[in-house]
Design an enzyme around this catalytic site. Structure first.
Site, short mmCIF file in Angstrom:
data_model
loop_
_atom_site.label_atom_id
_atom_site.label_comp_id
_atom_site.label_asym_id
_atom_site.label_seq_id
_atom_site.Cartn_x
_atom_site.Cartn_y
_atom_site.Cartn_z
N LYS A 42 0.81 -1.23 0.00
CA LYS A 42 0.00 0.00 0.00
C LYS A 42 0.84 1.28 0.00
O LYS A 42 0.31 2.36 -0.23
CB LYS A 42 -0.97 0.00 1.19
CG LYS A 42 -1.94 -1.15 1.19
CD LYS A 42 -2.88 -1.17 0.01
CE LYS A 42 -3.99 -0.17 0.12
NZ LYS A 42 -5.10 -0.48 -0.81
N SER A 274 -2.50 -12.41 3.31
CA SER A 274 -2.89 -12.21 1.91
C SER A 274 -1.76 -12.62 0.98
O SER A 274 -2.00 -13.17 -0.10
CB SER A 274 -3.31 -10.75 1.66
OG SER A 274 -2.25 -9.88 1.94
C1 LIG Z 1 -2.32 -7.13 3.67
C2 LIG Z 1 -3.00 -6.64 2.45
N1 LIG Z 1 -3.05 -7.45 1.39
C3 LIG Z 1 -3.68 -7.09 0.25
C4 LIG Z 1 -4.32 -5.86 0.15
C5 LIG Z 1 -5.06 -5.53 -1.13
O1 LIG Z 1 -4.53 -4.48 -1.84
P1 LIG Z 1 -5.46 -3.59 -2.78
O2 LIG Z 1 -6.17 -2.62 -1.88
O3 LIG Z 1 -4.51 -2.93 -3.70
O4 LIG Z 1 -6.43 -4.49 -3.46
C6 LIG Z 1 -4.29 -4.98 1.24
C7 LIG Z 1 -4.95 -3.69 1.19
O5 LIG Z 1 -5.03 -2.95 2.14
C8 LIG Z 1 -3.62 -5.39 2.42
O6 LIG Z 1 -3.58 -4.59 3.51
#
Ligand SMILES: Cc1ncc(COP(=O)(O)O)c(C=O)c1O
Length: 308
Positions: A42, A274
């Site tokens: 981010k 994630s």
């Molecule tokens: C740990 C984590 N993974 C994935 C994402 C997803 O990213 P995006 O908002 O670009 O879809 C976020 C978004 O805040 C996140 O905090």
């Protein structure tokens, strides 16, 4: 190389092979977004949003910045706002990990916590996010602040169209068969996929969702609670473009937990859930055989495991 500030450390992250976790056939590569100063993917969106807001005078030095965040956008904004000279207020659901609150406060941000509606600690739902968003909007009006609004802010997609996509293409080019990314606001998936699909017609782009809240694949929500913080808020992001998504892959909590351990123990990469879900989904796709014998897949290691 000497950087002028932490802002200059954002972007240009390396790719690492995950050969110990997935020995083939094919090659799985992961982009080390956790190596940025705020510890996550981010940081890119935070920098682009603040830069774009300065460019068209929506933001000037000293004006407060407010955002609802699961913690990672907040850390990115805290890093950027310290350097640009803007006070930053992060509004977060109490369900996000306390480690994130600590990090934000250490970076000098003011943190406002909102109560959970139907989630639980470590499991933040769409309804929890709605409450935090309402509070962020209220505070931004009260302070006459710049409200970042990451879900609706196109700069967040642009960050990846201008950065992540070209960086991946420069390293792997035409060899790439598939790009895999989890979807929160959608900025990472949409911006990167748009760039890569423009470079290579037919490139396969797969979005990752938590099982139980697969709204992108149009399935009914059976359980909005899951451990994969930062994604899967039971909502289709406002900028979602189904043309950029060839497939959605569901990942269970158990799979995300298992892949997080595999990444740490086999690859020495301590990352978040994630990132683990992205790698799990990539392995599923590679094992499906749909890309031939030697597929090359690139995915994202979204944030550091030290935030959990
Ligand atoms: C740990 C984590 N993974 C994935 C994402 C997803 O990213 P995006 O908002 O670009 O879809 C976020 C978004 O805040 C996140 O905090």
């Amino acid at each position: 190389m000497i950087s002028r500030s932490a802002i200059d450390l954002i972007g240009n992250t390396p790719l690492v092979t995950l050969d110990r976790l997935h020995s083939g056939p094919g090659q799985l590569l992961a982009k080390c977004e956790f190596m940025q100063p705020g510890g996550s993917v981010k940081d890119r969106a935070a920098l682009q949003i603040i830069n774009d807001a300065y460019d068209d005078k929506r933001l000037v030095k000293g004006r407060p910045v407010v955002e609802m965040t699961s913690g990672n956008m907040g850390a990115g904004l805290a890093v950027v706002c310290n350097v640009t000279g803007n006070p930053f207020v992060a509004v977060m659901s109490k369900g996000n990990s306390p480690a994130r609150v600590k990090m934000l406060e250490s970076l000098g941000a003011e943190v406002v916590l909102t109560s959970q509606v139907d989630g639980s600690p470590g499991m933040v739902t769409g309804k929890d996010i709605e409450v935090a968003t309402e509070e962020a909007i209220r505070i931004s009006k009260e302070k006459d602040a710049f409200y970042v609004d990451q879900f609706n802010n196109e700069s967040s997609l642009r960050a990846h169209e201008l950065g992540t996509g070209p960086e991946i293409w420069e390293e792997v080019g035409n060899e790439l068969d598939c790009f895999v990314a989890a979807v929160g606001s959608g900025g990472t998936f949409l911006g990167t996929s748009k760039y890569l699909k423009n470079r290579k017609a037919g490139l396969y782009c797969a979005a990752v969702e938590p099982e139980g809240t697969q709204v992108l694949s149009g399935k009914p929500i059976t359980d909005p609670r899951h451990v994969i913080q930062g994604i899967g808020y039971s909502l289709v992001p406002p900028h979602w473009d189904p043309k950029l998504c060839d497939e959605t892959v569901a990942v269970t909590d158990d799979e995300a937990i298992r892949y997080r351990s595999l990444l740490a123990e086999k690859e020495s990469l301590l990352v978040g859930y994630s990132a683990a879900a992205n790698v799990c989904a990539s392995v599923k796709l590679m094992n499906s055989g749909k890309f031939g014998k030697y597929p090359m897949v690139v995915t994202i290691l979204c944030d550091t495991g030290l935030k959990y």
